[in-house]
Design a protein around this motif. Structure first.
Motif: not given
Length: 124
Positions: A52, A55-56, A58-61
């Motif tokens: 995943n 998704s980092l 997209v979430r600015r994680a």
């Protein structure tokens, strides 16, 4: 590091004051840079790992590893700090104690794999 039962009961020494607790402590405060007033919830639901990773973005994680042994020189001070934070309700500890003997160990161990424990699992 020796277990100091004057700081906390043996179960807490093995969990919150042991490698699991030290890893969480340094991971949150040093690597994750947790600030006063922020709250962290530990979701025990299994989550897919690096598959995943997009998704980092997209979430600015961010995702970063930790080697707890890099913090070994700080263990003694942290072993004092964690019980103080527990006492002040800044850290909440969950322990699952199963009463029994060594004969009950195989069944207690299976509890881990079935996800039947909440927090540190101890056979006492």
């Amino acid at each position: 590091m020796k277990i100091d039962t004057s700081l906390a009961p043996p179960s807490t020494c093995l969990g919150a004051l042991g490698m699991p607790g030290m890893t969480a402590y340094f991971g949150l405060l040093d690597v994750g840079a947790l600030q006063d007033g922020e709250t962290v919830y530990n979701n025990a639901t299994p989550v897919k790992g690096p598959s995943n990773y997009l998704s980092l973005l997209v979430r600015r994680a961010r995702m970063e590893g930790i080697v707890v042994f890099d913090y070994a020189r700080r263990y003694p001070q942290t072993a004092q700090d964690i019980p103080a934070r527990i006492g002040a309700s800044r850290i909440k500890v969950k322990e699952h104690v199963v009463s029994g003997s060594t004969d009950d160990f195989p069944e207690a161990l299976q509890m881990l794999f079935r996800g039947e424990n909440v927090g540190n699992l101890e056979l006492a």
